[in-house]
Design an enzyme around this catalytic site. Structure first.
Site, PDB file in Angstrom:
ATOM      1  CG  HIS A  66      65.104 -25.909  61.659  1.00 39.95           C
ATOM      2  ND1 HIS A  66      64.081 -25.909  62.509  1.00 39.95           N
ATOM      3  CD2 HIS A  66      65.540 -27.096  61.029  1.00 39.95           C
ATOM      4  CE1 HIS A  66      64.006 -27.280  62.813  1.00 39.95           C
ATOM      5  NE2 HIS A  66      64.502 -27.839  61.777  1.00 39.95           N
ATOM      6  CG  HIS A  91      72.363 -21.323  58.181  1.00 39.88           C
ATOM      7  ND1 HIS A  91      73.101 -22.214  58.177  1.00 39.88           N
ATOM      8  CD2 HIS A  91      72.023 -20.702  59.352  1.00 39.88           C
ATOM      9  CE1 HIS A  91      73.748 -22.247  59.260  1.00 39.88           C
ATOM     10  NE2 HIS A  91      73.151 -21.386  60.180  1.00 39.88           N
ATOM     11  CG  HIS A  93      70.633 -17.526  62.534  1.00 40.25           C
ATOM     12  ND1 HIS A  93      70.028 -18.832  63.103  1.00 40.25           N
ATOM     13  CD2 HIS A  93      71.816 -18.120  61.927  1.00 40.25           C
ATOM     14  CE1 HIS A  93      70.705 -19.687  62.939  1.00 40.25           C
ATOM     15  NE2 HIS A  93      71.689 -19.466  62.328  1.00 40.25           N
ATOM     16  CD  GLU A 104      71.989 -18.482  65.681  1.00 35.84           C
ATOM     17  OE1 GLU A 104      73.026 -19.130  65.349  1.00 35.84           O
ATOM     18  OE2 GLU A 104      71.057 -18.875  66.445  1.00 35.84           O
ATOM     19  CG  HIS A 117      75.846 -18.737  61.020  1.00 35.78           C
ATOM     20  ND1 HIS A 117      74.874 -19.140  62.059  1.00 35.78           N
ATOM     21  CD2 HIS A 117      76.557 -17.720  61.609  1.00 35.78           C
ATOM     22  CE1 HIS A 117      75.148 -18.525  63.024  1.00 35.78           C
ATOM     23  NE2 HIS A 117      76.050 -17.434  62.564  1.00 35.78           N
ATOM     24  CB  THR A 198      73.365 -21.819  67.079  1.00 35.51           C
ATOM     25  OG1 THR A 198      72.891 -21.777  65.549  1.00 35.51           O
ATOM     26  CG2 THR A 198      74.716 -21.373  67.074  1.00 35.51           C
TER      27      THR A 198
HETATM   28  N1  LIG Z   1      74.145 -21.770  63.280  1.00 39.61           N
HETATM   29  S1  LIG Z   1      74.571 -23.343  62.796  1.00 39.61           S
HETATM   30  O1  LIG Z   1      75.650 -23.139  61.755  1.00 39.61           O
HETATM   31  O2  LIG Z   1      75.166 -24.125  63.902  1.00 39.61           O
HETATM   32  C1  LIG Z   1      73.372 -24.164  61.834  1.00 39.61           C
HETATM   33  C2  LIG Z   1      72.006 -23.703  61.719  1.00 39.61           C
HETATM   34  F1  LIG Z   1      71.592 -22.685  62.648  1.00 39.61           F
HETATM   35  C3  LIG Z   1      71.169 -24.381  61.024  1.00 39.61           C
HETATM   36  F2  LIG Z   1      69.862 -23.941  61.076  1.00 39.61           F
HETATM   37  C4  LIG Z   1      71.347 -25.654  60.233  1.00 39.61           C
HETATM   38  S2  LIG Z   1      70.257 -26.248  59.054  1.00 39.61           S
HETATM   39  O3  LIG Z   1      70.888 -27.341  58.702  1.00 39.61           O
HETATM   40  O4  LIG Z   1      69.925 -25.022  58.359  1.00 39.61           O
HETATM   41  C5  LIG Z   1      69.049 -26.627  60.287  1.00 39.61           C
HETATM   42  C6  LIG Z   1      69.309 -27.524  61.396  1.00 39.61           C
HETATM   43  O5  LIG Z   1      70.452 -28.399  61.245  1.00 39.61           O
HETATM   44  C7  LIG Z   1      72.894 -26.081  60.489  1.00 39.61           C
HETATM   45  N2  LIG Z   1      73.154 -27.077  59.686  1.00 39.61           N
HETATM   46  C8  LIG Z   1      74.293 -27.975  59.875  1.00 39.61           C
HETATM   47  C9  LIG Z   1      74.298 -28.691  61.306  1.00 39.61           C
HETATM   48  C10 LIG Z   1      73.786 -30.128  61.162  1.00 39.61           C
HETATM   49  C11 LIG Z   1      73.862 -30.342  59.725  1.00 39.61           C
HETATM   50  C12 LIG Z   1      73.720 -31.553  58.922  1.00 39.61           C
HETATM   51  C13 LIG Z   1      73.678 -31.550  57.683  1.00 39.61           C
HETATM   52  C14 LIG Z   1      73.715 -30.308  56.981  1.00 39.61           C
HETATM   53  C15 LIG Z   1      73.973 -29.110  57.668  1.00 39.61           C
HETATM   54  C16 LIG Z   1      73.802 -29.429  58.865  1.00 39.61           C
HETATM   55  C17 LIG Z   1      73.662 -25.392  61.227  1.00 39.61           C
HETATM   56  F3  LIG Z   1      75.109 -25.789  61.329  1.00 39.61           F
HETATM   57 ZN   LIG Z   2      73.492 -20.814  61.788  1.00 39.01          ZN
END
Ligand SMILES: NS(=O)(=O)c1c(F)c(F)c(S(=O)(=O)CCO)c(N[C@H]2CCc3ccccc32)c1F
Ligand SMILES: [Zn+2]
Length: 263
Positions: A66, A91, A93, A104, A117, A198
């Protein structure tokens, strides 16, 4: 589990089918426009600790299908009164080469080139991120808008490695570095609101802090990010490019956004 994406049949319109919160309230991202902003003089500068990570530590840089994700070290913390939050991962975007606008959050409808983020969980109250992310006071995410300008040597520590993680589930170790350099200078000027993840599962558990000032990277660095990565793994028969990995703007509902600065 189910796979979700940013386009086609797996796109965000279909997220609520498998992830009910994605169709719920308090969703992110939102647009920061004049008539929903409220100056709040009590908002304190964001306090960082342990953000200048030594090169003897290491971060894991991975393609999770992602985004490009960098695991962080639990000595990295922020304080947003009254809680302390421990860093989990950062991470990015971004958009695509032909439309290099992939942030975003937006400011007065302006979408920036991209967004960083830094995800933290409330370590005063919860043991880990997975527990915390289901709780309304569980997470704090720092959002840093990205603009194009001069070359950014700190950002280059990530960009220079993405050729090694082009496909889903590829990962590499990189030496620790000062993540503070990925944040803008002014930690006292930001937008603040209660929102959500998100991405699925879209839990409404995030205290968002989006800094007023962007960080700057070069056009070449942005293009590298927009063109290097795939959502699919290396033996996929139908490769899917990782572009435009940003969610559409969500409605504010009854929410106001607090701002820590006047003008
Ligand atoms: N824009 S955001 O900050 O809301 C946001 C993301 F955009 C995103 F892509 C991720 S991820 O883990 O890279 C991929 C899907 O969870 C997370 N990851 C977090 C959310 C769920 C989770 C679970 C374990 C470790 C990291 C995360 C995230 F919090
Ligand atoms: Zn994010």
């Amino acid at each position: 589990g189910h796979s979700w994406g940013y386009s086609g049949s797996k796109g965000e319109e279909s997220w609520p089918k498998n992830y009910e919160f994605c169709g719920g309230v308090y969703q992110s991202p939102v647009d920061f426009h004049q008539n929903i902003l409220q100056y709040d003089s009590t908002l304190q500068p964001i306090k960082l600790s342990g953000y200048n990570v030594s090169s003897t530590d290491s971060f894991t840089l991975s393609n999770n299908g992602h985004t490009v994700q960098m695991s962080l070290v639990p000595t990295m913390k922020i304080e947003i009164e009254p809680f302390h939050y421990t860093a989990s991962q950062l991470h990015l975007h971004w958009g695509q080469k032909s439309t290099p606008k992939g942030s975003e959050h937006c400011i007065e409808g302006k979408r920036f080139a991209g967004e960083v983020h830094v995800v933290h969980y409330n370590s005063d109250k919860y043991a880990d991120l997975s527990t915390a992310m289901k709780e309304s006071d569980g997470l704090a995410v720092l959002g840093i808008l990205i603009e194009v300008g001069s070359f950014n040597p700190t950002f280059e520590k990530i960009i220079s490695q993405i050729q090694n993680i082009r496909f889903k589930n590829q990962k590499i170790q990189i030496a620790g570095f000062g993540v503070r350099e990925l944040l803008p200078e002014r930690l006292d000027e930001y937008y603040r609101y209660e929102g959500s993840l998100t991405t699925p599962p879209c839990y409404p558990s995030v205290l968002w802090t989006v800094f007023r000032n962007p960080v700057i990277i070069s056009e070449e660095q942005l293009i590298a990010l927009e063109t290097a990565l795939y959502c699919t793994d290396s033996n996929s028969s139908e490769p899917v490019e990782m572009t435009n990995n940003y969610r559409q703007l969500q409605s504010h509902g009854e929410r106001l956004v607090s701002v820590s600065f006047r003008e």
